[in-house]
Design a protein around this motif. Structure first.
Motif, PDB file in Angstrom:
ATOM      1  N   HIS A 123       0.829  -1.199   0.000  1.00  0.00           N
ATOM      2  CA  HIS A 123       0.000   0.000   0.000  1.00  0.00           C
ATOM      3  C   HIS A 123       0.866   1.252   0.000  1.00  0.00           C
ATOM      4  O   HIS A 123       2.039   1.223   0.371  1.00  0.00           O
ATOM      5  CB  HIS A 123      -0.934   0.010   1.217  1.00  0.00           C
ATOM      6  CG  HIS A 123      -0.213   0.192   2.515  1.00  0.00           C
ATOM      7  ND1 HIS A 123       0.347  -0.861   3.197  1.00  0.00           N
ATOM      8  CD2 HIS A 123       0.061   1.306   3.263  1.00  0.00           C
ATOM      9  CE1 HIS A 123       0.927  -0.424   4.297  1.00  0.00           C
ATOM     10  NE2 HIS A 123       0.771   0.895   4.369  1.00  0.00           N
ATOM     11  N   HIS A 169     -12.244   2.780  -5.865  1.00  0.00           N
ATOM     12  CA  HIS A 169     -10.948   2.074  -5.850  1.00  0.00           C
ATOM     13  C   HIS A 169      -9.998   2.671  -6.884  1.00  0.00           C
ATOM     14  O   HIS A 169      -9.059   2.005  -7.341  1.00  0.00           O
ATOM     15  CB  HIS A 169     -11.115   0.579  -6.123  1.00  0.00           C
ATOM     16  CG  HIS A 169     -12.032  -0.105  -5.159  1.00  0.00           C
ATOM     17  ND1 HIS A 169     -12.270  -1.460  -5.189  1.00  0.00           N
ATOM     18  CD2 HIS A 169     -12.771   0.372  -4.127  1.00  0.00           C
ATOM     19  CE1 HIS A 169     -13.118  -1.782  -4.231  1.00  0.00           C
ATOM     20  NE2 HIS A 169     -13.433  -0.676  -3.573  1.00  0.00           N
ATOM     21  N   GLN A 193      -9.641   0.605  -9.833  1.00  0.00           N
ATOM     22  CA  GLN A 193      -9.100  -0.715  -9.485  1.00  0.00           C
ATOM     23  C   GLN A 193      -8.216  -1.276 -10.594  1.00  0.00           C
ATOM     24  O   GLN A 193      -7.147  -1.804 -10.326  1.00  0.00           O
ATOM     25  CB  GLN A 193     -10.203  -1.722  -9.121  1.00  0.00           C
ATOM     26  CG  GLN A 193      -9.653  -3.002  -8.488  1.00  0.00           C
ATOM     27  CD  GLN A 193     -10.719  -3.825  -7.773  1.00  0.00           C
ATOM     28  OE1 GLN A 193     -11.479  -3.323  -6.958  1.00  0.00           O
ATOM     29  NE2 GLN A 193     -10.770  -5.106  -8.085  1.00  0.00           N
ATOM     30  N   VAL A 194      -8.655  -1.168 -11.835  1.00  0.00           N
ATOM     31  CA  VAL A 194      -7.830  -1.545 -12.989  1.00  0.00           C
ATOM     32  C   VAL A 194      -7.664  -0.303 -13.854  1.00  0.00           C
ATOM     33  O   VAL A 194      -8.634   0.215 -14.411  1.00  0.00           O
ATOM     34  CB  VAL A 194      -8.470  -2.686 -13.796  1.00  0.00           C
ATOM     35  CG1 VAL A 194      -7.665  -2.964 -15.054  1.00  0.00           C
ATOM     36  CG2 VAL A 194      -8.587  -3.954 -12.935  1.00  0.00           C
ATOM     37  N   TYR A 254     -10.337   9.337  -8.910  1.00  0.00           N
ATOM     38  CA  TYR A 254      -9.189   9.232  -8.012  1.00  0.00           C
ATOM     39  C   TYR A 254      -8.484  10.575  -7.861  1.00  0.00           C
ATOM     40  O   TYR A 254      -8.377  11.346  -8.815  1.00  0.00           O
ATOM     41  CB  TYR A 254      -8.178   8.206  -8.528  1.00  0.00           C
ATOM     42  CG  TYR A 254      -6.930   8.139  -7.693  1.00  0.00           C
ATOM     43  CD1 TYR A 254      -6.962   7.602  -6.408  1.00  0.00           C
ATOM     44  CD2 TYR A 254      -5.720   8.659  -8.161  1.00  0.00           C
ATOM     45  CE1 TYR A 254      -5.828   7.576  -5.612  1.00  0.00           C
ATOM     46  CE2 TYR A 254      -4.585   8.625  -7.380  1.00  0.00           C
ATOM     47  CZ  TYR A 254      -4.640   8.086  -6.099  1.00  0.00           C
ATOM     48  OH  TYR A 254      -3.518   8.069  -5.310  1.00  0.00           O
ATOM     49  N   SER A 260      -8.134   5.630  -3.416  1.00  0.00           N
ATOM     50  CA  SER A 260      -8.248   4.321  -4.064  1.00  0.00           C
ATOM     51  C   SER A 260      -8.592   3.231  -3.067  1.00  0.00           C
ATOM     52  O   SER A 260      -8.932   2.110  -3.458  1.00  0.00           O
ATOM     53  CB  SER A 260      -6.947   3.970  -4.793  1.00  0.00           C
ATOM     54  OG  SER A 260      -5.892   3.785  -3.871  1.00  0.00           O
ATOM     55  N   THR A 278     -10.319  -4.634  -2.319  1.00  0.00           N
ATOM     56  CA  THR A 278     -10.800  -4.831  -3.688  1.00  0.00           C
ATOM     57  C   THR A 278     -12.209  -5.395  -3.639  1.00  0.00           C
ATOM     58  O   THR A 278     -12.634  -5.973  -2.641  1.00  0.00           O
ATOM     59  CB  THR A 278      -9.903  -5.802  -4.475  1.00  0.00           C
ATOM     60  OG1 THR A 278      -9.809  -7.041  -3.751  1.00  0.00           O
ATOM     61  CG2 THR A 278      -8.514  -5.237  -4.695  1.00  0.00           C
ATOM     62  N   ARG A 293      -5.627  -5.633  -8.455  1.00  0.00           N
ATOM     63  CA  ARG A 293      -5.488  -4.246  -8.884  1.00  0.00           C
ATOM     64  C   ARG A 293      -4.424  -4.186  -9.970  1.00  0.00           C
ATOM     65  O   ARG A 293      -3.417  -4.893  -9.901  1.00  0.00           O
ATOM     66  CB  ARG A 293      -5.053  -3.353  -7.718  1.00  0.00           C
ATOM     67  CG  ARG A 293      -6.130  -3.049  -6.683  1.00  0.00           C
ATOM     68  CD  ARG A 293      -5.545  -2.255  -5.537  1.00  0.00           C
ATOM     69  NE  ARG A 293      -6.539  -1.866  -4.559  1.00  0.00           N
ATOM     70  CZ  ARG A 293      -7.155  -0.685  -4.529  1.00  0.00           C
ATOM     71  NH1 ARG A 293      -6.837   0.231  -5.438  1.00  0.00           N
ATOM     72  NH2 ARG A 293      -8.043  -0.409  -3.611  1.00  0.00           N
ATOM     73  N   MET A 315      -3.152   0.752  -9.994  1.00  0.00           N
ATOM     74  CA  MET A 315      -3.765   1.589  -8.959  1.00  0.00           C
ATOM     75  C   MET A 315      -3.580   0.894  -7.612  1.00  0.00           C
ATOM     76  O   MET A 315      -4.399   0.084  -7.195  1.00  0.00           O
ATOM     77  CB  MET A 315      -5.255   1.806  -9.244  1.00  0.00           C
ATOM     78  CG  MET A 315      -5.972   2.698  -8.233  1.00  0.00           C
ATOM     79  SD  MET A 315      -5.253   4.355  -8.033  1.00  0.00           S
ATOM     80  CE  MET A 315      -5.488   5.059  -9.667  1.00  0.00           C
ATOM     81  N   PRO A 361      -3.310   0.068  -3.545  1.00  0.00           N
ATOM     82  CA  PRO A 361      -4.104   0.465  -2.382  1.00  0.00           C
ATOM     83  C   PRO A 361      -3.417   1.593  -1.626  1.00  0.00           C
ATOM     84  O   PRO A 361      -2.195   1.759  -1.722  1.00  0.00           O
ATOM     85  CB  PRO A 361      -4.170  -0.814  -1.540  1.00  0.00           C
ATOM     86  CG  PRO A 361      -2.967  -1.596  -1.946  1.00  0.00           C
ATOM     87  CD  PRO A 361      -2.716  -1.271  -3.387  1.00  0.00           C
TER      88      PRO A 361
END
Length: 289
Positions: A38, A223, A226-227, A247, A261, A265, A271, A274, A276
């Motif tokens: 993270h 998130h 996330q992707v 974000y 973010s 998940t 991820r 991006m 955590p």
């Protein structure tokens, strides 16, 4: 009267809450669900209309835990909380989605286990939270009771006021019940240009209702996509908010918002592009332009 969680009854039935595995075991899925390292995002903000403080107000903002979505999440989140405590925040804010509602992979921690960990992060001005959409699907009453029994106040379309360095700062909490309710809309419509306010919300879509002024919105839910693909960016943010609100620090029309973010998940424990994060914000007043 208990509030019935809106929507997704089939998902609720398949995942069979309440959860009881306090270790968050993932079985054979364990090898595929390691969390990425993270990041700690540091943000210094000078906001016009805020009081000129002797020392910046420090906020620890953590969101979207989906606790148990990753292997070893009990130890992982406990270590993150311990690390966040070293920054000695004045105020702790939690942005929702405490539970893991992934359909596969186990690791479904009960809310009380999550709350026990989060209660280790303390602050002089208190700890406040809003619930996220996954908390509503799981069952908001159990999540709320777990947090509040551990000294974390849950704001449900509510205003609280904290005092820092002799100044009053309002805190508004807007949960994600998949719609902005009348109480929340009225709170935002009544925001004053004279009074600094932190708007803690799960979904950044509610930023559309925040007027210009000495206000800071903090949100999660997306998130960060996330992707996130190179040269393409986030493909989706699971919100009605525009992708540009997925974000980071957003400043539009005299308004400002930070969207984190988050730490967990949803869907799958993956991820891309991006990592955590949690956020440490230092906020001070600025001279009016």
């Amino acid at each position: 009267m208990k509030r019935r969680p809106p929507g997704k009854p089939l998902l609720r039935a398949l995942l069979r809450p309440p959860y009881t595995d306090t270790e968050g075991r993932k079985g054979w899925f364990e090898r595929f669900a390691d969390a990425q390292p993270h990041a700690v995002r540091r943000l210094d903000l000078a906001i016009a209309g805020w009081p000129r403080l002797a020392r910046s107000l420090r906020i620890a903002f953590l969101s979207d835990f989906h606790a148990g979505s990753h292997t070893g999440d009990v130890a992982r989140i406990a270590a993150i909380v311990e690390e966040a405590a070293t920054f000695r925040p004045d105020l702790v804010l939690y942005g929702g989605d405490f539970v893991n509602m992934q359909m596969f992979g186990g690791g479904r921690l009960p809310p009380r286990t999550i709350a026990t960990i989060l209660a280790r992060l303390d602050a002089p001005l208190g700890r406040f939270a809003v619930l996220g959409n996954h908390d509503y699907t799981y069952g908001p009453d159990e999540v709320r009771e777990a947090l509040e029994s551990h000294g974390i106040a849950v704001l449900d379309d509510e205003r609280r006021t904290v005092r820092y360095d002799g100044h009053a700062i309002d805190l508004i909490g807007l949960p994600d019940a998949r719609r902005l309710r009348r109480q929340g809309e009225a709170l935002l419509a009544g925001l004053s240009n004279e009074r600094p306010t932190i708007v803690l919300t799960h979904d950044p879509f509610w930023f559309a209702y925040v007027p210009a002024g000495p206000h800071l919105t903090l949100a999660g839910h997306t998130h960060g996509g996330q992707v996130v693909l190179p040269f393409v960016g986030a493909l989706s943010n699971a919100s009605r908010a525009p992708l540009r609100w997925s974000y980071g620090l957003i400043e539009e029309g005299g308004r400002r918002m930070y969207v984190t973010s988050g730490l967990g998940t949803s869907g799958i424990p993956l991820r891309i592009g991006m990592p955590p994060e949690y956020v440490i914000l230092d906020i001070a007043g600025a001279l009016n332009p």
